[in-house]
Structures are given as C-alpha cells and as structure tokens.
Scaffold this active site. Sequence first.
Site, short mmCIF file in Angstrom:
data_model
loop_
_atom_site.label_atom_id
_atom_site.label_comp_id
_atom_site.label_asym_id
_atom_site.label_seq_id
_atom_site.Cartn_x
_atom_site.Cartn_y
_atom_site.Cartn_z
N ASP A 9 0.84 -1.20 0.00
CA ASP A 9 0.00 0.00 0.00
C ASP A 9 0.87 1.25 0.00
OD1 ASP A 9 -2.33 -1.53 0.01
OD2 ASP A 9 -2.34 -1.67 2.19
N LYS A 32 0.75 -8.18 -2.46
CA LYS A 32 -0.54 -7.76 -3.01
C LYS A 32 -0.40 -6.35 -3.56
CE LYS A 32 -4.05 -6.39 -0.39
NZ LYS A 32 -4.56 -5.12 -1.00
N ASP A 59 -4.96 -7.08 -6.69
CA ASP A 59 -6.21 -6.86 -5.99
C ASP A 59 -6.96 -5.68 -6.61
OD1 ASP A 59 -8.23 -6.92 -4.11
OD2 ASP A 59 -7.07 -5.88 -2.56
N LYS A 61 -10.44 -6.00 -7.52
CA LYS A 61 -11.86 -6.08 -7.15
C LYS A 61 -12.78 -5.77 -8.33
CE LYS A 61 -11.01 -4.85 -2.29
NZ LYS A 61 -9.54 -4.67 -2.34
N LEU A 62 -12.61 -6.50 -9.41
CA LEU A 62 -13.37 -6.24 -10.63
C LEU A 62 -14.87 -6.48 -10.43
CD1 LEU A 62 -10.98 -7.95 -13.20
CD2 LEU A 62 -11.04 -5.55 -12.50
N TYR A 63 -15.66 -5.58 -10.99
CA TYR A 63 -17.12 -5.66 -10.83
C TYR A 63 -17.77 -4.91 -11.98
CZ TYR A 63 -21.60 -5.36 -8.21
OH TYR A 63 -22.90 -5.47 -7.80
N ASP A 64 -18.37 -5.65 -12.91
CA ASP A 64 -19.01 -5.04 -14.07
C ASP A 64 -19.86 -6.12 -14.72
OD1 ASP A 64 -19.57 -3.35 -16.37
OD2 ASP A 64 -17.74 -2.26 -15.89
N ILE A 65 -20.37 -5.85 -15.91
CA ILE A 65 -21.14 -6.87 -16.61
C ILE A 65 -20.21 -8.01 -17.00
CG2 ILE A 65 -22.82 -5.17 -17.44
CD1 ILE A 65 -21.46 -5.33 -20.18
N ASN A 67 -19.38 -9.68 -19.71
CA ASN A 67 -18.51 -9.56 -20.87
C ASN A 67 -17.30 -8.67 -20.57
OD1 ASN A 67 -18.10 -10.05 -23.82
ND2 ASN A 67 -18.27 -7.83 -23.91
N THR A 123 -13.66 -5.99 4.93
CA THR A 123 -13.38 -6.05 6.36
C THR A 123 -13.53 -4.70 7.04
OG1 THR A 123 -11.00 -5.83 5.89
CG2 THR A 123 -11.87 -8.07 6.21
N ARG A 185 -3.34 -8.00 11.97
CA ARG A 185 -2.39 -7.13 12.68
C ARG A 185 -1.61 -7.96 13.69
NH1 ARG A 185 -4.05 -4.22 9.24
NH2 ARG A 185 -4.87 -2.09 9.41
N GLN A 194 -9.73 -0.80 9.68
CA GLN A 194 -10.38 -2.10 9.66
C GLN A 194 -11.30 -2.24 10.85
OE1 GLN A 194 -10.06 -3.94 7.12
NE2 GLN A 194 -8.01 -3.88 6.28
N GLY A 214 -0.57 -5.80 5.97
CA GLY A 214 -0.03 -4.55 5.46
C GLY A 214 0.86 -3.84 6.44
N ARG A 215 0.27 -2.96 7.22
CA ARG A 215 1.04 -2.03 8.05
C ARG A 215 1.93 -2.71 9.07
NH1 ARG A 215 -4.62 1.16 8.83
NH2 ARG A 215 -4.94 1.55 6.61
#
Length: 238
Positions: A9, A32, A59, A61-65, A67, A123, A185, A194, A214-215
């Site tokens: 990140d 990631k 990462d 986070k794909l979100y669509d129709i 096709n 989360t 953590r 979070q 991550g951190r």
Amino acid sequence: MNNIFIALDFENETLAWEFLNQFPEDVRPAVKIGMELFYREGPAFVEAVKAAGFTVFLDLKLYDIPNTVGHAVRNLARLDIDYLTIHTAGGVEMMQAAVAGAAEGAQSVGVQAPKLLGITQLTSFSEATMQATQLVEASMAESVTHLAKLADEAGLAGTISSAFESQMIHDATRAGFLSITPGIRLAGDAIGDQSRVVTPGRAHEMGADGIVVGRSITQAADPVAAYQQVVAEFTQGA
C-alpha cells in the site's frame, strides 16, 4: 501455496521498491498490488515485481457486466499474475466469465491462469454498516456464506473475507476452496480503518488458508523481521 501476502500500500513504485529491496534474494514473499499502486504504475510494475521473483496478488476487485469482466481478466492474466480479485456481488455469470477469461488469457502467453478470489464483504464493514449500506437484513455470516457458495459454484479458487467467516466458508464450500483473510495485525498494532481484525496466529486457528498483512510489516522498523514473525505466528498458530 505462498499464503502470506504483504499489501504494498504505497503511493508509487519508488516507495514500493524501497520496501521490496530490503528482502534478500532468498526471501521472496507474496505481495498484493492494489488499485492505488496499479492505477499509477500500470502493468509494467506488475511484470517487474513478478520478474524479481515475487508471487503477485493483483487486488483490483473487478465488478461489471460479465462480458467486460471476462475481457478484463483475460488481459490481466497475460501478466502472469498468481491471484486476482473480483466481487462476488457481480453474480455467478460474471464470475464464470472471469474464470473463462483467466484461462484464455493465460493460455495465450503460455502461463498458468491466476487463482481468482471473490470479495464477499469488506473487512471495513461492520454488520450494521453492511445492512444499512446494502439495505439487507441478512447477518454478516449469512451474506458471506451465500456469496462464498456462489463463488464456489462459479469455479473461483476461493474468497477474500474476514477470518471470522473462514470456518463457515469451509463448511459451505468444496474441499480446497480457499479462505484468504485481510484485516491482520500483529498484537499491539493499531487496527487503522479495519473493523474486524485478528492476529496471524488467530487467523490460522480460525481456519484461514492465507492472510494479507499490510502495516504490521510495511511500517515496521525491520520489515523482514516483521514478515518472519508473521510467518512464524501463522504457521504455528497462537
């Protein structure tokens, strides 16, 4: 499976490489790469990290129709990434299109298809926030279990969800279906943005197959030592 992922990140690739270059050549953790870094640096950065010997979890986070997601995954699979996230809320048809796209893209360049992981509930969401935002009465457990079942039906490799749902996901899906958990953590570290966090050892005990950290690593005074501590705790439980 290289099942401990460090979340890169960072604002740009310069900062990311400053971090990654602290790891010796015989220690190449899985990393990631999220939207912030990918949208700034693009595919070339992903290819460079992969070429340097790191396992790459993209990462986005794909979100669509269906096709659109299928074609997007096909293109991303050509980068030889190891993992890729999509939103389970897009439905079974969208997830199936992603699975097909991953296979097509990987085959076109002679690499293995990435493992697709479905986002259930973030989360950062508490149960009350989820219900208010999505206008649902289902509990967090019911929602996550339902979405995990859809991901399993569609042929995804696993899901991304809190460790609090890992065992429920395993109970509801086929053997080998992965539960990868962010919100990790080390004991004593701040939880940040979070809502549902656990230690590496506790995640292991709760049934997580892999964790995203991550951190606790990226902001540690000695990131390599912090990474090794996370590995030890997750492997041994706590």
